[in-house]
Motif scaffolding. Structure first.
Motif, PDB file in Angstrom:
ATOM      1  N   MET A 341       0.825  -1.207   0.000  1.00 30.12           N
ATOM      2  CA  MET A 341       0.000   0.000   0.000  1.00 30.12           C
ATOM      3  C   MET A 341       0.863   1.263   0.000  1.00 30.12           C
ATOM      4  N   MET A 342       2.082   1.170   0.518  1.00 30.96           N
ATOM      5  CA  MET A 342       3.014   2.296   0.477  1.00 30.96           C
ATOM      6  C   MET A 342       3.746   2.411  -0.851  1.00 30.96           C
ATOM      7  N   GLY A 343       3.582   1.402  -1.708  1.00 30.41           N
ATOM      8  CA  GLY A 343       4.286   1.405  -2.990  1.00 30.41           C
ATOM      9  C   GLY A 343       5.709   0.924  -2.901  1.00 30.41           C
ATOM     10  N   ARG A 344       6.072   0.271  -1.824  1.00 26.38           N
ATOM     11  CA  ARG A 344       7.445  -0.197  -1.628  1.00 26.38           C
ATOM     12  C   ARG A 344       7.513  -1.701  -1.905  1.00 26.38           C
ATOM     13  N   TRP A 345       7.538  -2.065  -3.176  1.00 22.83           N
ATOM     14  CA  TRP A 345       7.587  -3.479  -3.521  1.00 22.83           C
ATOM     15  C   TRP A 345       8.276  -3.643  -4.860  1.00 22.83           C
ATOM     16  N   THR A 346       8.755  -4.841  -5.106  1.00 25.77           N
ATOM     17  CA  THR A 346       9.447  -5.123  -6.352  1.00 25.77           C
ATOM     18  C   THR A 346       8.455  -5.132  -7.513  1.00 25.77           C
ATOM     19  N   PRO A 347       8.878  -4.668  -8.699  1.00 22.31           N
ATOM     20  CA  PRO A 347       7.950  -4.627  -9.837  1.00 22.31           C
ATOM     21  C   PRO A 347       7.555  -6.019 -10.289  1.00 22.31           C
ATOM     22  N   LEU A 348       6.379  -6.111 -10.893  1.00 23.00           N
ATOM     23  CA  LEU A 348       5.863  -7.378 -11.409  1.00 23.00           C
ATOM     24  C   LEU A 348       6.200  -7.463 -12.891  1.00 23.00           C
ATOM     25  N   GLU A 349       7.025  -8.423 -13.248  1.00 24.67           N
ATOM     26  CA  GLU A 349       7.468  -8.558 -14.640  1.00 24.67           C
ATOM     27  C   GLU A 349       6.645  -9.595 -15.393  1.00 24.67           C
TER      28      GLU A 349
END
Length: 435
Positions: A341-349
């Motif tokens: 929810m904070m936007g702190r995550w690895t991108p989804l490829e």
């Protein structure tokens, strides 16, 4: 004493609100003992709230009220009039009620003094979108409860007349159930009238449940933040929607531990004298979120081979207590939800098979009729969801502050050492800059 409050606000106004009227007590003073009640307004019609606030209060005053049915609406009405207001937790204020005497005037003074004492917790006032989502969630929950009750009434009535349906019979399939009940025995006209009414109630409750579930699924698919939560194993549209409805603005939780505490997944402690320790995760926090996250953790532990499931099974083998393991897994889910929810995550490829199945189930909840009204089919919507998952906004932060959502495999020892080194360096840098 809340020193910041006494410096910021000139007067504190205790506010006891009811659906049709309110009572207000104007207090001036820095502490509860030194506070003087300047004036009391009793039984003022709630419709005159805005005009009353403009006439008898100023922008420097602070209105404090107890959390109740219309407290959030009162705060929004006062904000529209240019007045500040805060909602206090009702659990603490209820304990301060005097047993020998109580009325609206006493309650208003008590609320104001409780705020001056600095011991009453403040309740976050949700924005309009979050409030509407909460209304949807509670409406869905009530329909599910009503459906469960009617199904139990039907089974009880049939059992009283010597008819036992199979345990896994779906009562929501009314047509098949009706035929099965007719063939079970010979019913009189009066008996069948009771069964027919119960079947109609089941059909109606199930239609309402499907309606709210369809709206919730559409809301999750349309919101990038809620849709990103679906990446977590054990989280589908209901859990994601509940997080959005009750958490609201995630920025008010500056650390995942605070979200864990809000949900109620941090163990409580109750110890005094020679008594043994008692506690657990029940009795505090948001019970709706806690129950949903615990159910998600149970599903992961039961039928998943993800890293979290393997971690839970190892913990279960070591501890031997299923409730403890499920609570620990739910806590990890909450921490992961905070990062997403904070936007702190690895991108989804890439979209893996597990996520494909999950997205398909959510689209299935939307229904063919809703898809037809929107001018899309399931294939087009599925592709749009995949693109939204890959393009979800993220916060650009150092690698040490990003939650790793990678492939469904346990990290190698080298990867664990690399992450540990990054976190250690970040902590050392934080300590050095704080000196």
């Amino acid at each position: 004493m809340n020193k910041e409050t006494t410096k910021t606000w000139g007067r504190v106004i205790g506010f006891d609100s009811h659906p049709d009227s309110f009572t207000a007590a104007v207090l001036r003073g820095p502490t509860p003992a030194a506070a003087v009640v300047e004036k009391t307004f009793n039984k003022v019609p709630i419709g005159q709230l805005c005009s009353w606030a403009k006439k008898h209060t100023t922008a420097e005053d602070l209105v404090v009220l107890e959390a109740s049915g219309n407290s959030f609406q009162v705060v929004r009405t006062l904000a529209a009039c240019g007045r500040q207001a805060k909602v206090l937790e009702s659990c603490h204020l209820g304990k301060l009620k005097e047993a020998h005497a109580n009325n609206d005037k006493i309650s208003a003074v008590r609320i104001g003094k409780a705020y001056l004492a600095g011991t009453a917790k403040e309740v976050w006032v949700p924005d309009e979108r979050t409030q509407e989502r909460r209304d949807w969630f509670h409406a869905h929950r009530k329909t599910v409860k009503r459906l469960t009750q009617v199904q139990a009434r039907l089974r009880s009535y049939l059992s009283d007349n010597g008819v036992r349906l199979e345990q896994h019979t779906k009562l929501t399939e009314v047509g098949e159930v009706e035929e099965q009940i007719r063939q079970a025995r010979l019913w009189s006209e009066r008996q069948w009238s009771v069964i027919d009414i119960l079947l109609q109630e089941i059909r109606h409750a199930d239609q309402q449940r499907r309606h709210w579930r369809r709206l919730i699924a559409q809301e999750v698919l349309a919101d990038p933040q809620l849709l990103a939560l679906v990446r977590l194993c054990g989280v589908r549209e209901m859990v994601a929607f509940a997080l959005g409805a009750f958490v609201g603005n995630i920025q008010r939780f500056d650390h995942p531990k605070k979200l864990v505490k809000y949900v109620g997944l941090n163990p409580a402690l109750d110890e005094s004298g020679n008594n043994q320790w008692t506690g657990g995760i029940g009795g505090h926090g948001n019970k709706y979120l806690r129950c949903l996250l615990v159910e998600g953790a149970q599903a992961i532990l039961r039928c998943s081979r993800t890293p979290l499931a393997l971690w839970g099974k190892r913990l279960l083998a070591r501890k031997g207590q299923i409730n403890l393991v499920v609570a620990a897994m739910a806590r990890k889910l909450t921490v992961a939800a905070w990062y997403l929810m904070m936007g702190r995550w690895t991108p989804l490829e890439e979209i893996d098979d597990r996520l494909c199945v999950k997205v398909g189930k959510i689209i299935g909840q939307v229904g063919a009729e809703a898809l037809k009204r929107s001018g899309k089919n399931s294939k087009i919507l599925r592709q749009e969801v995949y693109e939204a998952l890959k393009a979800a906004p993220r916060t650009k932060l150092p690698e040490a502050t990003v939650y790793v959502l990678g492939p469904e495999a346990t990290p190698s020892p080298q990867e664990k050492n690399r992450r540990h080194l990054i976190v250690t360096q970040a902590r050392a840098l934080a300590r050095a800059t704080s000196l």
